[in-house]
Enzyme design. Structure first.
Site: not given
Length: 374
Positions: A15, A73, A91, A93, A116, A268
């Protein structure tokens, strides 16, 4: 504002954080967009597509030299030296990844905004939803794949064969991931049990997803009872910003039929299955107690074009506000501000502080912004 888009380096992460159309929108608004050469290739976007949109192709280090860095990520260790006093939007996490990342974000005074934990005015998670939908759909597909005897699975083909339902799927969590997984499992004809903590949702789920979905209240005894006869267990438990709670114990895993599959989408955030550990698309499964575990931490990366388009559609309005207003966009929108996990050396997400066992390190963002604006 200068906006940078690095190429993702996580295993098989194809991605990219911005489509060419998204880049064009930002350039036309007067912003400078720099994107690492080849960053979009995995999603089917050529370098020329970005150049035609008005973006500049740059090296990896240069893509991080920006006021606002967009990623998919969390930064990996080799990217830590590129963190600086910038805004990072991705993201994160943080409760489920290497705690050293949080430490580096704090040391570098990076304002790290996690997709998120951004909320909308209704308290939903609009930037997590598209990837959750993809992962929920994927969970049943990959579970079905690894149930084959080729991978020492039970040899059960989930779905309807000559009008007869085959296989049982148990889904833990009735959020976006859980609902999409339940809809996919019921749609192919498997016996589907969706477990959640809101019994009042049962009728809604039957009406909007499928009347064949059996909704059951999630509790240790009921989970233990359901998983021991499951062919596929999907972990879809979410604790906003924090570590996912363990709802499937080691004893429950032992009770599963040999060759059953667990897909822990919660990995995750640390995973909701006691025996879960992170895997990658290059090496997606492992076996424990004769149960196949699939715990890939970037599941939507397997379908990068769809995922990139859906991600950009969701994030672009927020990116535009950050690019136009800077940190003032967070002051004006408390729901957006909930995405801020670290801010100029302060840990501003309480669930992350609790997960990392340093609750005293938490500082409310509102008070920091208030001091800054004086």
């Amino acid at each position: 504002m200068r906006i940078g888009v690095p190429k993702e380096i996580k295993n098989n992460e194809n991605r990219v954080a911005l489509t060419p159309d998204g880049a064009r929108t930002l350039v036309q608004a007067g912003h400078e967009v720099v994107i690492q050469t080849d960053a979009g290739l995995g999603s089917g976007f050529a370098n020329a597509d970005y150049e035609q949109a008005g973006a500049m192709l740059v090296s990896a280090p240069e893509s991080w030299q920006a006021d606002l860095v967009l990623k998919v990520k969390e930064p990996l260790a080799e990217e830590y030296p590129r963190l600086q006093n910038q805004i990072l939007f991705t993201y994160l996490h943080l409760a489920g990844v290497d705690p050293n990342l949080t430490q580096r974000l704090l040391e570098q005074h990076t304002t790290a905004i996690a997709y998120e934990t951004v909320e909308d005015s209704a308290g939903r998670l609009p930037l997590l939803a598209p990837m959750s939908a993809i992962a929920g759909n994927m969970a049943v597909s990959v579970g079905n794949y690894f149930l084959s005897h080729t991978y020492k699975g039970r040899g059960v083909l989930l779905g309807r064969v000559l009008g007869e339902s085959q296989g049982k799927v148990v889904i833990l969590g009735d959020g976006v991931v859980g609902r999409y997984a339940a809809q996919r499992a019921a749609g192919i004809g498997a016996a589907t049990c969706l477990m959640g903590r809101h019994p009042e949702r049962a009728s809604e789920i039957a009406q909007t997803l499928s009347p064949t979905i059996r909704y059951r209240l999630s509790a240790p005894d009921s989970i233990a009872e359901e998983v021991q006869t499951a062919d596929l267990v999907v972990g879809a438990v979410l604790q906003r910003g924090g570590r996912a709670p363990i709802v499937v114990t080691e004893a429950m895993v032992r009770s599963l039929p040999p060759g059953a599959v667990i897909v822990d989408v919660s990995i995750d955030q640390g995973g909701c299955v006691a025996t879960a550990r992170p895997t990658s698309h290059a090496d997606p499964i492992y076996y424990q107690y004769d149960v196949i575990h699939y715990c890939v931490t970037n599941m939507p990366g397997a379908y990068p074009r769809t995922a990139t388009i859906m991600l950009t559609q969701a994030t672009l309005p927020y990116v535009q506000r950050l690019a136009q207003e800077g940190l003032a966009a967070l002051v004006a929108d408390p729901a957006f501000a909930k995405g801020v996990n670290t801010f100029q050396g302060h840990l501003t997400c309480e669930p992350v502080a609790q997960a990392l066992k340093c609750p005293e390190a938490y500082s409310p963002l509102a008070s920091l912004l208030s001091v800054r604006s004086r």
